[in-house]
Design an enzyme around this catalytic site. Structure first.
Site, PDB file in Angstrom:
ATOM      1  CG  ASP A 126      -2.079   0.959   1.061  1.00  0.00           C
ATOM      2  OD1 ASP A 126      -3.231   0.488   1.002  1.00  0.00           O
ATOM      3  OD2 ASP A 126      -1.836   2.182   0.983  1.00  0.00           O
ATOM      4  CG  ASN A 131     -12.226  -0.605   3.820  1.00  0.00           C
ATOM      5  OD1 ASN A 131     -12.574  -1.034   4.916  1.00  0.00           O
ATOM      6  ND2 ASN A 131     -11.067  -0.006   3.637  1.00  0.00           N
ATOM      7  N   GLY A 146     -16.341   2.361   3.490  1.00  0.00           N
ATOM      8  CA  GLY A 146     -15.036   3.029   3.471  1.00  0.00           C
ATOM      9  C   GLY A 146     -14.179   2.696   2.257  1.00  0.00           C
ATOM     10  CD  GLN A 147     -14.785  -0.727  -2.878  1.00  0.00           C
ATOM     11  OE1 GLN A 147     -15.969  -0.986  -2.624  1.00  0.00           O
ATOM     12  NE2 GLN A 147     -14.114  -1.324  -3.850  1.00  0.00           N
ATOM     13  CG  HIS A 185      -8.505  -3.120  -2.392  1.00  0.00           C
ATOM     14  ND1 HIS A 185      -9.448  -2.410  -3.104  1.00  0.00           N
ATOM     15  CD2 HIS A 185      -8.312  -2.429  -1.234  1.00  0.00           C
ATOM     16  CE1 HIS A 185      -9.811  -1.349  -2.410  1.00  0.00           C
ATOM     17  NE2 HIS A 185      -9.152  -1.335  -1.270  1.00  0.00           N
ATOM     18  CG  HIS A 202      -6.729  -2.850   3.088  1.00  0.00           C
ATOM     19  ND1 HIS A 202      -5.987  -1.698   2.946  1.00  0.00           N
ATOM     20  CD2 HIS A 202      -7.916  -2.591   2.495  1.00  0.00           C
ATOM     21  CE1 HIS A 202      -6.694  -0.789   2.302  1.00  0.00           C
ATOM     22  NE2 HIS A 202      -7.880  -1.302   2.013  1.00  0.00           N
TER      23      HIS A 202
END
Ligand code: 5GP
Ligand code: ZN
Length: 124
Positions: A38, A98, A104-105, A111, A113
């Site tokens: 990230d 998310n 919260g995307q 993806h 995390h």
């Protein structure tokens, strides 16, 4: 919602990363999956696992994606250790996906995390 788009989305950041048009620090790659660090890590270890095909979110996942998501989830613990997460149970890692605005995307390419490493973390 079960329709998934398998073609690259020209405006999608993660499709551009998959295509090599935006550079990334790669963690893992095979024919279906890419993992990369990230750009804005919350934790000492923070990488993302993405399908190479453009699936916008978990809300678009259907039975046709079971094998792919299973492979992504099964890869996560191995890559977490390789990237420096400490072993379970004292160590471990957090997996987050998310989904949608209220989830919260921010990047609308599915993806996972994977975050870990010694506390405290910046967030999460
Ligand atoms: P979301 O909020 O959608 O769950 O997470 C998107 C993540 O993608 C964020 O943690 C953000 O730092 C990361 N990100 C956004 N753009 C890029 C990029 O161009 N390269 C990399 N490596 N990560 C990115
Ligand atoms: Zn995409």
């Amino acid at each position: 919602m079960s329709q998934a788009t398998s073609h690259p989305d020209p405006d999608c950041i993660f499709c551009k990363i998959v295509a090599g048009k935006i550079p990334s620090r790669k963690v893992y790659e095979d024919d279906e999956i890419l993992a990369f660090h990230d750009v804005n890590p919350w934790a000492p270890v923070h990488f993302l696992l993405v399908p190479k095909q453009h699936i916008p979110s978990m809300a678009h996942v259907g039975p046709e994606h079971e094998a792919l998501l299973g492979r992504m989830m099964a890869l996560a613990p191995r890559l977490a250790l390789e990237q420096g997460c400490n072993p379970y149970p004292q160590g471990g890692f957090r997996i987050v996906t998310n989904t949608g605005a209220e989830g919260g995307q921010e990047v609308h390419h599915l993806h996972i995390h994977v975050m870990g490493g010694p506390r405290p973390w910046l967030r999460g």
